[in-house]
Design a protein around this motif. Sequence first.
Motif: not given
Length: 167
Positions: A100-103, A138-141, A95-96
């Motif tokens: 955001v949390q991962l980034r 991580l790459v995608k964000v 989910a979006a």
Amino acid sequence: MAISLDYQGDVQAGDCTFAVRARIGDGEHVAIELSGTDLDGDSIATGELVLPAHGLVPCGQLLSEVMEALSRLHDPRKNRKRGARAATNANAPWAAELDVQLREHWLADGVDPTAGTVVISELSELFGRSRSSIRARLVKVGCDPDVPGRRLSSTPAMSTVDSGVGT
């Protein structure tokens, strides 16, 4: 004194029944018979091994390894190491807000080139995802999956051919 032993066992697997019979007669050799039948009683598997008694343990280990490997080909859900647990959110969409949390987690403590593996493991636990899933996301964000705290560059690196360097 000669010892004679006869062992029989069977197991149900879906619509099939498999039976094993092991016989030790002369003390030097062991005969193992395998048979399998379907619901109608038709034979679907047959085989026999005759081994020297001293070969039982190594041959048993070898057969176990082969059968386990073949079962992984047949059932992809078993295609992971014994005892390995599946990530709780494996194959679930991201989910979006999770992106955001991962980034935020990745960028939170600043750049630390030595902590990548530890941070990936922590995020894997936190998000219930595999380590490779975390790295890919991580790459995608926009984060460098090799160095916690570092963003991926928005501009591509110039090659020496494009920049005219070395000509």
